[in-house]
Scaffold this active site. Sequence first.
Site, mmCIF file in Angstrom:
data_model
loop_
_atom_site.group_PDB
_atom_site.id
_atom_site.type_symbol
_atom_site.label_atom_id
_atom_site.label_comp_id
_atom_site.label_asym_id
_atom_site.label_seq_id
_atom_site.Cartn_x
_atom_site.Cartn_y
_atom_site.Cartn_z
ATOM 1 N N ASN A 128 11.256 -4.138 2.562
ATOM 2 C CA ASN A 128 10.082 -3.708 3.325
ATOM 3 C C ASN A 128 10.449 -2.997 4.626
ATOM 4 O O ASN A 128 9.698 -2.158 5.110
ATOM 5 C CB ASN A 128 9.153 -4.891 3.615
ATOM 6 C CG ASN A 128 9.899 -6.115 4.078
ATOM 7 O OD1 ASN A 128 10.774 -6.626 3.382
ATOM 8 N ND2 ASN A 128 9.568 -6.601 5.261
ATOM 9 N N GLN A 162 6.809 -4.011 -2.390
ATOM 10 C CA GLN A 162 6.940 -2.675 -1.779
ATOM 11 C C GLN A 162 7.149 -1.573 -2.810
ATOM 12 O O GLN A 162 7.398 -0.427 -2.429
ATOM 13 C CB GLN A 162 8.091 -2.665 -0.761
ATOM 14 C CG GLN A 162 7.819 -3.509 0.475
ATOM 15 C CD GLN A 162 6.653 -2.997 1.316
ATOM 16 O OE1 GLN A 162 6.202 -1.861 1.176
ATOM 17 N NE2 GLN A 162 6.141 -3.835 2.201
ATOM 18 N N SER A 212 1.175 -7.595 -3.991
ATOM 19 C CA SER A 212 -0.089 -7.805 -3.265
ATOM 20 C C SER A 212 -0.980 -6.581 -3.398
ATOM 21 O O SER A 212 -0.478 -5.451 -3.369
ATOM 22 C CB SER A 212 0.223 -7.925 -1.767
ATOM 23 O OG SER A 212 -0.064 -9.191 -1.275
ATOM 24 N N CYS A 231 8.770 -10.309 17.413
ATOM 25 C CA CYS A 231 8.651 -10.917 18.736
ATOM 26 C C CYS A 231 8.295 -12.386 18.583
ATOM 27 O O CYS A 231 7.225 -12.717 18.098
ATOM 28 C CB CYS A 231 7.570 -10.191 19.530
ATOM 29 S SG CYS A 231 7.591 -10.621 21.251
HETATM 30 N N1 PLP Z 1 7.200 -9.389 -0.026
HETATM 31 C C1 PLP Z 1 7.435 -8.209 0.577
HETATM 32 C C2 PLP Z 1 8.635 -7.416 0.179
HETATM 33 C C3 PLP Z 1 6.566 -7.727 1.556
HETATM 34 O O1 PLP Z 1 6.803 -6.561 2.145
HETATM 35 C C4 PLP Z 1 5.437 -8.517 1.912
HETATM 36 C C5 PLP Z 1 4.543 -8.069 2.989
HETATM 37 O O2 PLP Z 1 4.894 -7.254 3.824
HETATM 38 C C6 PLP Z 1 5.236 -9.737 1.250
HETATM 39 C C7 PLP Z 1 6.131 -10.133 0.286
HETATM 40 C C8 PLP Z 1 4.075 -10.607 1.578
HETATM 41 O O3 PLP Z 1 2.889 -9.985 1.260
HETATM 42 P P1 PLP Z 1 1.491 -10.678 1.645
HETATM 43 O O4 PLP Z 1 1.483 -10.782 3.117
HETATM 44 O O5 PLP Z 1 0.491 -9.747 1.116
HETATM 45 O O6 PLP Z 1 1.465 -11.992 1.011
#
Ligand code: PLP
Length: 412
Positions: free
Chosen positions: A157, A187, A218, A344
Site C-alpha cells: 500500500n 491494493q 475492500s 504519527c
Molecule cells: N490491506 C491493505 C494492503 C491495505 O492497503 C488496507 C488499507 O489501506 C487494508 C488491508 C485494510 O483495509 P480496510 O481499512 O478497508 O479494512
Amino acid sequence: MTDKWIYLDNNATTMVAPEVAETIRVYLDKFWNPSSMYEPALALARELDDARASVARSLGAVHSDEIIFTSCATESNNAALVGGLRAALKADPKRRRIITSRVEHPAILEVCRRLEKDGYPVDWIGVDRAGKIDLRAYVQALRPGETALVSMMHANNETGVIFPIEKLSRLAKQTDPKITFHVDATQTVAKLPINLGAVPKSDADRGAFGYVDMLSFSGHKIHAPKGVGVLYVKRGTAFEHFMIGGHQEKGRRAGTENVPYIMGLAKALSLDLATLAESSARIEALRDRLQAGIEARVPYVVVNGKDAPRTPNTLNVAVYGAEGEAILALMSANGVCVSSGSACTSGSLEPSHVLTAMKVPEGALQGNFRFSLSRYTTEEEIDRALEVFVDVVATIRKTSSKWDDAKGEPIS
Ligand code: PLP
C-alpha cells in the site's frame, strides 16, 4: 485554501463512483432482510446471489459460493488468518507455523503479532532495497507438516511494489499441498489482472492465482463505499468461520448482509474491470509523468520501489532535507491531498515499517510521501500537483535544519 481538492490519496480510499452510488440508492429502498421468507426478501436474496456470482466471475473464481461478503479487508484478513489457522490446527496440531512478510499492512501484521504472542511461531520474511521479497528466506521458511498458513500481500500500500504471488503460491503448494495460501489483494483488485481459476503455466503468467486459497479486499479502494469487503475462500480450503452468530453467508460469516453496499461493490468491480487495461495504461502514464517531473525538478529525492514491478497508480517519494509533516501540511493548504509514509503516534513520528524494512537511508525516512492516483485523476491535476510539490519542497527547505540552502544539499 482552494475550493477544489486534487485528490492523490487513492490507496487510502477512493471516491464512490456515481454509478455505484446510484445502485446503492436503489437497494436502500429494498430494505428487506435477505434471510426472511416472504417474496420481496426472497427476491432480494436472489439478487444478492447474483452479485456474489458477478464478483466470483470478475475474479475468475470457479464457484460463486467461494465469495464471502464481509465489512472490510481488515475483517477478511482477520478471518483468513484466524479461521485458516484454527482449521489447520484441528486437522493436525503440529501444523502451527505462519509465514508472512515484514511489509504487510497492519491488518495482517498485527494479527500475526498477536498469534505469535499466543504461541504460534511466525516466520517474518524481509525485503531488499527495492522492496522485493527475500525468496531464499521464504523458501527456507516453508516447512512441510509444520507451516499452516502463508499470508502475502499482492502489492504494498505504501510503495506499490508487487510480490510474485504466482511463484510464492506455487512454491508453497509444491513444498506441501496442505499449506493454505492467503493473499491480501486490497491494493490490486481492479488494478492488476487476477484470475483465481488459472493455474500459472510459468512464474511470468501474471495474475494466474490458481494456487491461491484465500484472498481479501475492500470495497472502498475500488470506488465502492467503506463498510463492505470480500473474502474469497476456495472450496476445500481448511477454514473455520470467525464471525459467529446467524447462518448468513452460507454459515461462514454471521451478521445480516449489508445488501446495498454489497450490490455497490459488485457494480464497482464490474465497472473497473470493464476498462482495466485502458485505465491502467492511462494512470501509469500519469504516474510516470509526475515521477519524471519530480526527479527532474527536485534535487535529492528518491523514488522508493522504482526498481521493482509496481502498481500503476502509486508513487512513493522520499525527500532529503525536509520535514514530512511540514510538506504534507503545505500541500494540503494548496489543495493537494497526499499521504505521508510516516505514522504519527502520540505526537512522535515513527518511520514507516515498510521503508525501514527496505533500509531506506535515515535522512530520507522522515520526508516521505505517497501519491496514489485513480481513474478519475486528470493530467491537469498531475501538472498542478507537481508545481505545488516543487514550490512546497523549496519553501520548506529554506528554513529546514536538515537542509543547507546555500549549498543546495542536505546537512548530514
Ligand atoms: N490491506 C491493505 C494492503 C491495505 O492497503 C488496507 C488499507 O489501506 C487494508 C488491508 C485494510 O483495509 P480496510 O481499512 O478497508 O479494512
